[in-house]
Design a protein around this motif. Structure first.
Motif, PDB file in Angstrom:
ATOM      1  N   ILE A 140       0.225  14.400  -6.291  1.00  0.00           N
ATOM      2  CA  ILE A 140       0.387  13.229  -7.160  1.00  0.00           C
ATOM      3  C   ILE A 140       0.058  11.971  -6.358  1.00  0.00           C
ATOM      4  N   LEU A 141       0.434  11.974  -5.070  1.00  0.00           N
ATOM      5  CA  LEU A 141       0.058  10.913  -4.136  1.00  0.00           C
ATOM      6  C   LEU A 141      -0.856  11.512  -3.080  1.00  0.00           C
ATOM      7  N   SER A 142      -1.864  10.765  -2.685  1.00  0.00           N
ATOM      8  CA  SER A 142      -2.759  11.242  -1.633  1.00  0.00           C
ATOM      9  C   SER A 142      -2.067  11.145  -0.279  1.00  0.00           C
ATOM     10  N   PHE A 143      -2.644  11.813   0.704  1.00  0.00           N
ATOM     11  CA  PHE A 143      -2.086  11.750   2.064  1.00  0.00           C
ATOM     12  C   PHE A 143      -2.095  10.316   2.571  1.00  0.00           C
ATOM     13  N   GLU A 144      -3.202   9.612   2.362  1.00  0.00           N
ATOM     14  CA  GLU A 144      -3.295   8.245   2.882  1.00  0.00           C
ATOM     15  C   GLU A 144      -2.282   7.326   2.203  1.00  0.00           C
ATOM     16  N   GLU A 145      -2.083   7.474   0.899  1.00  0.00           N
ATOM     17  CA  GLU A 145      -1.086   6.667   0.190  1.00  0.00           C
ATOM     18  C   GLU A 145       0.313   6.931   0.733  1.00  0.00           C
ATOM     19  N   THR A 146       0.634   8.202   0.902  1.00  0.00           N
ATOM     20  CA  THR A 146       1.967   8.580   1.387  1.00  0.00           C
ATOM     21  C   THR A 146       2.183   8.064   2.807  1.00  0.00           C
ATOM     22  N   LYS A 147       1.180   8.222   3.629  1.00  0.00           N
ATOM     23  CA  LYS A 147       1.250   7.762   5.022  1.00  0.00           C
ATOM     24  C   LYS A 147       1.500   6.256   5.093  1.00  0.00           C
ATOM     25  N   GLN A 148       0.764   5.485   4.324  1.00  0.00           N
ATOM     26  CA  GLN A 148       0.913   4.035   4.357  1.00  0.00           C
ATOM     27  C   GLN A 148       2.273   3.580   3.809  1.00  0.00           C
ATOM     28  N   LEU A 149       2.755   4.263   2.777  1.00  0.00           N
ATOM     29  CA  LEU A 149       4.077   3.929   2.242  1.00  0.00           C
ATOM     30  C   LEU A 149       5.161   4.130   3.285  1.00  0.00           C
ATOM     31  N   MET A 150       5.064   5.204   4.037  1.00  0.00           N
ATOM     32  CA  MET A 150       6.087   5.508   5.040  1.00  0.00           C
ATOM     33  C   MET A 150       5.954   4.639   6.288  1.00  0.00           C
ATOM     34  N   LEU A 151       4.723   4.350   6.695  1.00  0.00           N
ATOM     35  CA  LEU A 151       4.536   3.457   7.840  1.00  0.00           C
ATOM     36  C   LEU A 151       5.001   2.035   7.523  1.00  0.00           C
ATOM     37  N   GLY A 152       5.039   1.683   6.238  1.00  0.00           N
ATOM     38  CA  GLY A 152       5.450   0.345   5.827  1.00  0.00           C
ATOM     39  C   GLY A 152       6.868  -0.027   6.210  1.00  0.00           C
ATOM     40  N   PHE A 153       7.680   0.949   6.605  1.00  0.00           N
ATOM     41  CA  PHE A 153       9.057   0.670   7.004  1.00  0.00           C
ATOM     42  C   PHE A 153       9.150   0.113   8.427  1.00  0.00           C
ATOM     43  N   PHE A 154       8.018   0.095   9.154  1.00  0.00           N
ATOM     44  CA  PHE A 154       8.046  -0.261  10.569  1.00  0.00           C
ATOM     45  C   PHE A 154       7.094  -1.409  10.871  1.00  0.00           C
TER      46      PHE A 154
ATOM     47  N   CYS B  90       8.295   1.435  -2.397  1.00  0.00           N
ATOM     48  CA  CYS B  90       8.317   2.869  -2.701  1.00  0.00           C
ATOM     49  C   CYS B  90       8.899   3.136  -4.082  1.00  0.00           C
ATOM     50  N   THR B  91       9.958   2.411  -4.436  1.00  0.00           N
ATOM     51  CA  THR B  91      10.574   2.621  -5.754  1.00  0.00           C
ATOM     52  C   THR B  91       9.618   2.209  -6.870  1.00  0.00           C
ATOM     53  N   LYS B  92       8.861   1.150  -6.650  1.00  0.00           N
ATOM     54  CA  LYS B  92       7.891   0.721  -7.664  1.00  0.00           C
ATOM     55  C   LYS B  92       6.805   1.771  -7.850  1.00  0.00           C
ATOM     56  N   ILE B  93       6.282   2.279  -6.744  1.00  0.00           N
ATOM     57  CA  ILE B  93       5.253   3.320  -6.813  1.00  0.00           C
ATOM     58  C   ILE B  93       5.814   4.568  -7.485  1.00  0.00           C
ATOM     59  N   SER B  94       7.047   4.925  -7.138  1.00  0.00           N
ATOM     60  CA  SER B  94       7.677   6.128  -7.695  1.00  0.00           C
ATOM     61  C   SER B  94       7.823   6.032  -9.202  1.00  0.00           C
ATOM     62  N   LYS B  95       8.227   4.864  -9.702  1.00  0.00           N
ATOM     63  CA  LYS B  95       8.426   4.695 -11.143  1.00  0.00           C
ATOM     64  C   LYS B  95       7.126   4.895 -11.915  1.00  0.00           C
ATOM     65  N   VAL B  96       6.050   4.387 -11.357  1.00  0.00           N
ATOM     66  CA  VAL B  96       4.768   4.448 -12.061  1.00  0.00           C
ATOM     67  C   VAL B  96       4.057   5.775 -11.850  1.00  0.00           C
ATOM     68  N   ARG B  97       4.011   6.248 -10.602  1.00  0.00           N
ATOM     69  CA  ARG B  97       3.182   7.395 -10.258  1.00  0.00           C
ATOM     70  C   ARG B  97       3.925   8.722 -10.285  1.00  0.00           C
ATOM     71  N   ILE B  98       5.229   8.694  -9.992  1.00  0.00           N
ATOM     72  CA  ILE B  98       5.987   9.952  -9.878  1.00  0.00           C
ATOM     73  C   ILE B  98       6.827  10.206 -11.122  1.00  0.00           C
ATOM     74  N   TYR B  99       7.754   9.297 -11.435  1.00  0.00           N
ATOM     75  CA  TYR B  99       8.705   9.545 -12.520  1.00  0.00           C
ATOM     76  C   TYR B  99       8.069   9.494 -13.900  1.00  0.00           C
ATOM     77  N   ARG B 100       6.855   8.937 -13.977  1.00  0.00           N
ATOM     78  CA  ARG B 100       6.131   8.937 -15.256  1.00  0.00           C
ATOM     79  C   ARG B 100       4.937   9.882 -15.220  1.00  0.00           C
ATOM     80  N   SER B 101       4.909  10.759 -14.227  1.00  0.00           N
ATOM     81  CA  SER B 101       3.801  11.716 -14.131  1.00  0.00           C
ATOM     82  C   SER B 101       3.959  12.788 -15.208  1.00  0.00           C
ATOM     83  N   LYS B 102       2.867  13.431 -15.551  1.00  0.00           N
ATOM     84  CA  LYS B 102       2.873  14.402 -16.639  1.00  0.00           C
ATOM     85  C   LYS B 102       3.857  15.563 -16.393  1.00  0.00           C
TER      86      LYS B 102
END
Length: 460
Positions: free
Chosen positions: A276-290, A364-376
């Protein structure tokens, strides 16, 4: 009740006491002296009691966010609860060490057990969730507000109507642990006061739940929570005549933080596994904490460890993020300890962590609401789950309203004896139906739905 009124009057001027808040007194065994034959603490007994319980085992077949595992394994309520307990143990241990360092006298009491209490409460925090998660909650609520159960409003008390039209997994967890179901000893699971108080995220009655519809205990368990809260000196902040409302037990903030950390970060990992999320998207979201320096250090460690597989890299990043958020939440708790003990702290610990990780978490919560919790896949489960739960509610409520009918007797006959389904009092019968249906796993709810709707026949 007199004690509760005094709490209400003086809450604003008082400060809760750690030694009173950490209590190993057991619900249902307050006046019994029990001989122990091993060296487990009372809080470790709580933990073991939950781990080996049937309601806890059933979490393995309850949806966390995504559909239950197919070819790719993702989190269910059981794995989520175990991970939350692990993070909760770390949060609690770090807080207890800091408190004991500041107050050496605490080392001789129960304060060093805070980590175990938080971990146990984390295990229990989702026990009351019905099948299909939020969709299951909504199906129970709307059966009474929008469905065929609306006519029942004239047959039940206002307090009971508030409870069932705001049905809430948090309140249901407290009921599950404290209610004396048929065949169960007084006190339910017979847990310690501190463990029970630590799971009540919204310590007020359903009539005080407001627009969000969150509350901590049903009317049937209100007196139990009052007894526990008053014994531990948790402040009541409602005026006389208003719906009951308390401040939180301080350890609730640590349980909430562990849950916040795990569901948000682990959902990202699951979304990556399911593409649902690409590797690069996931990587950047997690690196954003630092900050940039720490990001470079993490990336160098990934290179040094020769983690070439994307899933392995995401797992490493996830561990780094959880460690960061755990440290941030501990610092925040200790920084605001006085406000927490005074009952004036607002929001969650995550809301008050330092700017960079807080902004990354919000992103992350914003991305989750749109891409994850509203996924098919998620929406498909919610739609199916809602229909299954609504149908079960409709058929079972009709059965207890008309128990003399043949079909009603067949339905009632398949309900476990622990549920007071044939009680003469209507509210008790209605709650028994809710207990029965909310206690089902996703798989069992689907199986019952198919059988009673004639979609499938049992294989003999």
């Amino acid at each position: 009740m007199e004690k509760s009124k005094k709490c209400c009057n003086f809450a604003a001027m008082m400060k809760m006491n750690w030694n009173q808040l950490i209590s190993n007194r057991r619900l249902g065994q307050e006046h019994r002296h029990l001989e122990r034959h091993d060296d487990r603490t009372e809080f470790k007994r709580d933990y073991d009691r939950l781990i080996f319980s049937a309601p806890f085992r059933r979490l393995q077949n309850k949806t966390q966010v995504f559909p239950l595992p197919g070819s790719v394994f993702v989190h269910n309520r059981l794995t989520h609860s175990l991970e939350v307990a692990s993070v909760g143990m770390s949060l609690g241990n770090d807080v207890s060490r800091a408190l004991c360092a500041k107050n050496p006298d605490f080392n001789d009491g129960l304060i060093p057990e805070i980590g175990q209490i938080v971990a146990t409460a984390c295990l229990a925090h989702d026990l009351g969730n019905p099948p299909f998660g939020h969709s299951g909650e909504k199906a129970i609520q709307t059966f009474f507000t929008e469905g065929k159960g609306a006519y029942l409003k004239e047959k039940v008390s206002a307090a009971f109507w508030d409870d069932i039209t705001h049905f809430e997994g948090n309140a249901n967890a407290f009921r599950l642990l404290t209610h004396q179901f048929k065949g169960r000893r007084p006190g339910g699971f017979v847990m310690t006061y501190s463990t029970l108080a630590s799971i009540v995220k919204y310590p007020y009655a359903s009539s005080a739940s407001g627009k969000k519809g969150k509350f901590g205990f049903f009317n049937s368990e209100q007196a139990i929570y009052q007894r526990i809260a008053d014994e531990m000196g948790i402040f009541c902040v409602s005026s006389q005549g208003e719906p009951l409302r308390y401040v939180r037990h301080p350890l609730v903030y640590l349980v909430e933080a562990a849950d916040d950390i795990c569901y948000e970060i682990m959902d990202l990992e699951d979304a990556h596994k399911l593409k649902i999320l690409s590797f690069e998207e996931t990587k950047q979201l997690m690196l954003g904490f630092f900050d940039e320096s720490t990001q470079n250090h993490i990336l160098q460690r990934i290179s040094d460890e020769q983690l070439s597989d994307p899933n392995e890299q995401v797992q490493y990043l996830r561990a780094c993020v959880i460690g960061k958020l755990e440290n941030e939440c501990v610092s925040t708790f200790l920084m605001h300890e006085d406000e927490i003990l005074q009952g004036t702290f607002t929001g969650s610990l995550i809301n008050h962590i330092s700017d960079l990780p807080r902004e990354a978490y919000i992103n992350c919560t914003k991305i989750s609401k749109v891409r994850i919790y509203r996924s098919k896949p998620v929406l498909d489960v919610e739609l199916s789950g809602y229909r299954i739960m609504a149908t079960l509610m409709e058929l079972m409520i009709e059965a207890i309203e008309h128990p003399d009918r043949y079909y009603s007797q067949q339905l009632i006959g398949r309900v476990s004896s622990q549920y007071d389904i044939d009680h003469p009092d209507l509210e008790t019968r209605l709650m028994a139906v809710i207990d029965y249906i909310s206690g089902m796993t996703d798989v069992y709810a689907l199986d019952v739905y198919q059988k009673i709707c004639g979609i499938s026949l049992p294989i003999v």
